[in-house]
Design a protein around this motif. Structure first.
Motif, PDB file in Angstrom:
ATOM      1  N   ASN A  35     -13.442 -13.149   7.741  1.00 18.36           N
ATOM      2  CA  ASN A  35     -14.798 -12.170   8.281  1.00 18.36           C
ATOM      3  C   ASN A  35     -14.375 -10.538   8.342  1.00 18.36           C
ATOM      4  O   ASN A  35     -15.077  -9.801   8.022  1.00 18.36           O
ATOM      5  CB  ASN A  35     -15.536 -12.685   9.587  1.00 18.36           C
ATOM      6  N   GLU A  36     -13.085 -10.591   9.106  1.00 21.22           N
ATOM      7  CA  GLU A  36     -12.915  -9.260   9.301  1.00 21.22           C
ATOM      8  C   GLU A  36     -12.497  -8.375   7.864  1.00 21.22           C
ATOM      9  O   GLU A  36     -12.434  -7.205   7.932  1.00 21.22           O
ATOM     10  CB  GLU A  36     -11.715  -9.060  10.062  1.00 21.22           C
ATOM     11  N   LEU A  37     -11.855  -9.070   7.071  1.00 19.73           N
ATOM     12  CA  LEU A  37     -11.632  -8.457   5.785  1.00 19.73           C
ATOM     13  C   LEU A  37     -13.040  -8.088   4.811  1.00 19.73           C
ATOM     14  O   LEU A  37     -12.985  -7.149   4.005  1.00 19.73           O
ATOM     15  CB  LEU A  37     -10.811  -9.272   4.876  1.00 19.73           C
ATOM     16  N   LYS A  38     -13.949  -8.906   5.140  1.00 18.21           N
ATOM     17  CA  LYS A  38     -15.429  -8.734   4.330  1.00 18.21           C
ATOM     18  C   LYS A  38     -15.685  -7.124   4.271  1.00 18.21           C
ATOM     19  O   LYS A  38     -16.191  -6.900   3.436  1.00 18.21           O
ATOM     20  CB  LYS A  38     -16.426  -9.839   4.873  1.00 18.21           C
ATOM     21  N   TYR A  39     -15.688  -6.797   5.578  1.00 20.11           N
ATOM     22  CA  TYR A  39     -16.201  -5.421   5.516  1.00 20.11           C
ATOM     23  C   TYR A  39     -15.283  -4.100   5.681  1.00 20.11           C
ATOM     24  O   TYR A  39     -15.481  -3.106   5.788  1.00 20.11           O
ATOM     25  CB  TYR A  39     -17.189  -5.420   6.937  1.00 20.11           C
ATOM     26  N   SER A  40     -13.956  -4.717   5.412  1.00 19.12           N
ATOM     27  CA  SER A  40     -12.900  -3.745   5.732  1.00 19.12           C
ATOM     28  C   SER A  40     -12.859  -2.641   4.236  1.00 19.12           C
ATOM     29  O   SER A  40     -12.474  -3.352   2.978  1.00 19.12           O
ATOM     30  CB  SER A  40     -11.476  -4.238   5.828  1.00 19.12           C
ATOM     31  N   GLU A  41     -13.062  -1.419   4.226  1.00 17.16           N
ATOM     32  CA  GLU A  41     -12.802  -0.607   3.234  1.00 17.16           C
ATOM     33  C   GLU A  41     -11.469  -0.158   2.774  1.00 17.16           C
ATOM     34  O   GLU A  41     -10.852   0.151   1.930  1.00 17.16           O
ATOM     35  CB  GLU A  41     -13.534   0.823   3.377  1.00 17.16           C
ATOM     36  N   ALA A  42     -10.510  -0.730   3.935  1.00 21.63           N
ATOM     37  CA  ALA A  42      -9.004  -0.215   3.965  1.00 21.63           C
ATOM     38  C   ALA A  42      -8.369  -1.194   2.770  1.00 21.63           C
ATOM     39  O   ALA A  42      -7.427  -0.707   2.216  1.00 21.63           O
ATOM     40  CB  ALA A  42      -8.648  -0.545   5.196  1.00 21.63           C
ATOM     41  N   LEU A  43      -8.932  -2.326   2.392  1.00 18.78           N
ATOM     42  CA  LEU A  43      -8.318  -3.225   1.321  1.00 18.78           C
ATOM     43  C   LEU A  43      -9.080  -2.790  -0.188  1.00 18.78           C
ATOM     44  O   LEU A  43      -8.482  -3.473  -0.900  1.00 18.78           O
ATOM     45  CB  LEU A  43      -8.593  -4.654   1.727  1.00 18.78           C
ATOM     46  N   THR A  44      -9.859  -1.825   0.033  1.00 20.23           N
ATOM     47  CA  THR A  44     -10.317  -1.626  -1.448  1.00 20.23           C
ATOM     48  C   THR A  44      -9.196  -0.654  -2.476  1.00 20.23           C
ATOM     49  O   THR A  44      -8.697   0.108  -1.887  1.00 20.23           O
ATOM     50  CB  THR A  44     -11.480  -0.479  -1.433  1.00 20.23           C
ATOM     51  N   ARG A  45      -8.974  -1.155  -3.416  1.00 13.31           N
ATOM     52  CA  ARG A  45      -7.902  -0.648  -4.470  1.00 13.31           C
ATOM     53  C   ARG A  45      -8.108   0.817  -4.763  1.00 13.31           C
ATOM     54  O   ARG A  45      -9.244   0.888  -5.137  1.00 13.31           O
ATOM     55  CB  ARG A  45      -7.695  -1.533  -5.642  1.00 13.31           C
ATOM     56  N   PRO A  46      -7.165   1.563  -4.592  1.00 14.31           N
ATOM     57  CA  PRO A  46      -7.717   2.700  -4.891  1.00 14.31           C
ATOM     58  C   PRO A  46      -7.856   2.881  -6.407  1.00 14.31           C
ATOM     59  O   PRO A  46      -7.165   2.338  -7.179  1.00 14.31           O
ATOM     60  CB  PRO A  46      -6.370   3.706  -4.581  1.00 14.31           C
ATOM     61  N   PRO A  47      -8.448   3.891  -7.185  1.00 13.57           N
ATOM     62  CA  PRO A  47      -8.835   3.892  -8.530  1.00 13.57           C
ATOM     63  C   PRO A  47      -7.641   3.637  -9.519  1.00 13.57           C
ATOM     64  O   PRO A  47      -7.731   3.101 -10.337  1.00 13.57           O
ATOM     65  CB  PRO A  47      -9.694   5.009  -8.611  1.00 13.57           C
ATOM     66  N   ARG A  48      -6.725   4.546  -9.116  1.00  8.26           N
ATOM     67  CA  ARG A  48      -5.378   4.461 -10.084  1.00  8.26           C
ATOM     68  C   ARG A  48      -4.272   3.384  -9.482  1.00  8.26           C
ATOM     69  O   ARG A  48      -3.290   3.247 -10.111  1.00  8.26           O
ATOM     70  CB  ARG A  48      -4.618   5.799 -10.088  1.00  8.26           C
ATOM     71  N   GLY A  49      -4.520   2.362  -8.390  1.00 12.05           N
ATOM     72  CA  GLY A  49      -3.947   1.670  -7.903  1.00 12.05           C
ATOM     73  C   GLY A  49      -3.183   1.920  -6.705  1.00 12.05           C
ATOM     74  O   GLY A  49      -2.912   3.111  -6.518  1.00 12.05           O
ATOM     75  N   TRP A  50      -2.577   0.705  -6.089  1.00 15.32           N
ATOM     76  CA  TRP A  50      -1.957   1.061  -4.856  1.00 15.32           C
ATOM     77  C   TRP A  50      -0.570   1.471  -5.021  1.00 15.32           C
ATOM     78  O   TRP A  50       0.061   2.230  -4.454  1.00 15.32           O
ATOM     79  CB  TRP A  50      -1.660  -0.365  -4.116  1.00 15.32           C
ATOM     80  N   ILE A  51       0.425   1.057  -6.112  1.00 16.61           N
ATOM     81  CA  ILE A  51       1.520   1.556  -6.495  1.00 16.61           C
ATOM     82  C   ILE A  51       1.626   2.879  -6.425  1.00 16.61           C
ATOM     83  O   ILE A  51       2.150   3.514  -5.899  1.00 16.61           O
ATOM     84  CB  ILE A  51       2.141   0.912  -7.623  1.00 16.61           C
ATOM     85  N   ARG A  52       0.551   3.523  -7.293  1.00 20.47           N
ATOM     86  CA  ARG A  52       0.671   5.017  -7.781  1.00 20.47           C
ATOM     87  C   ARG A  52       0.272   5.610  -6.194  1.00 20.47           C
ATOM     88  O   ARG A  52       1.204   6.903  -5.879  1.00 20.47           O
ATOM     89  CB  ARG A  52      -0.252   5.188  -8.913  1.00 20.47           C
ATOM     90  N   ALA A  53      -0.809   5.442  -5.832  1.00 25.42           N
ATOM     91  CA  ALA A  53      -1.255   6.069  -4.412  1.00 25.42           C
ATOM     92  C   ALA A  53      -0.066   5.959  -3.595  1.00 25.42           C
ATOM     93  O   ALA A  53       0.271   7.159  -2.962  1.00 25.42           O
ATOM     94  CB  ALA A  53      -2.359   5.112  -3.954  1.00 25.42           C
ATOM     95  N   ILE A  54       0.779   5.029  -3.410  1.00 26.14           N
ATOM     96  CA  ILE A  54       1.702   5.025  -2.141  1.00 26.14           C
ATOM     97  C   ILE A  54       2.930   5.619  -2.859  1.00 26.14           C
ATOM     98  O   ILE A  54       3.440   6.565  -1.815  1.00 26.14           O
ATOM     99  CB  ILE A  54       2.108   3.401  -1.737  1.00 26.14           C
ATOM    100  N   ARG A  55       3.392   5.503  -3.775  1.00 23.63           N
ATOM    101  CA  ARG A  55       4.450   6.257  -4.557  1.00 23.63           C
ATOM    102  C   ARG A  55       4.118   7.727  -4.226  1.00 23.63           C
ATOM    103  O   ARG A  55       5.092   8.587  -3.802  1.00 23.63           O
ATOM    104  CB  ARG A  55       4.596   5.887  -6.048  1.00 23.63           C
ATOM    105  N   GLU A  56       2.813   8.251  -4.572  1.00 24.07           N
ATOM    106  CA  GLU A  56       2.597   9.789  -4.666  1.00 24.07           C
ATOM    107  C   GLU A  56       2.485  10.035  -3.031  1.00 24.07           C
ATOM    108  O   GLU A  56       2.974  11.272  -2.829  1.00 24.07           O
ATOM    109  CB  GLU A  56       1.334  10.000  -5.390  1.00 24.07           C
TER     110      GLU A  56
END
Length: 156
Positions: free
Chosen positions: A18-39
């Motif tokens: 239920n907590e995850l259902k409304y969490s925007e934090a888990l929405t994948r960035p448009p270019r992906g998590w790997i690139r977002a975190i790496r940058e």
């Protein structure tokens, strides 16, 4: 698994998810998590490649595959580890699991009652709407009480 154990499992999963259902934090960035975190870390593709044990062009291909939704979980987990991250993987139902099961039982009960309703109408033996609703409610409960994998069969 017994139906009552299945119901308990659904309730427990519903609470956890239920907590995850409304969490925007888990929405994948448009270019992906790997690139977002790496940058965000200020790391180049060559530096990440060295940590992964691959060439720079392979890191670019990995990031592109993630953005296209074609990257395997194994590759994503390796990249997460190389970025000192933990891969979190979850399927988040659009509505509670209990509700999904109840909706399916209601659909199956409705189909079963439809054939009975049709036969009775042909014989001029119609049933009052209130009685029909009560019958539907009881049938849904019977289906839920013994629900197993047959709930998801499409034969009815």
């Amino acid at each position: 698994m017994r139906p009552e154990d299945r119901a308990t499992a659904r309730r427990n999963l519903d609470r956890r998810l239920n907590e995850l259902k409304y969490s925007e934090a888990l929405t994948r960035p448009p270019r992906g998590w790997i690139r977002a975190i790496r940058e965000a870390l200020g790391m180049t593709t060559a530096q990440l490649g060295k940590r992964l044990g691959v060439v720079q062009s392979r890191v670019t291909a990995i990031e592109q595959a993630e953005a296209r939704h074609t990257l395997t979980l194994a590759s994503l987990e390796k990249a997460a580890h190389a970025l000192d991250c933990r891969l979190v993987y979850a399927l988040v139902p659009r509505k509670p699991l209990e509700e999904l099961v109840e909706d399916r039982a209601r659909l199956k009960a409705g189909k079963r009652l439809e054939s009975t309703r049709h036969s009775m109408a042909l014989e001029a033996q119609g049933v009052a709407e209130a009685d029909e609703q009560e019958q539907l409610k009881r049938m849904v409960q019977r289906i839920l009480d013994k629900a197993g994998s047959e709930l998801w069969e499409d034969g009815e």
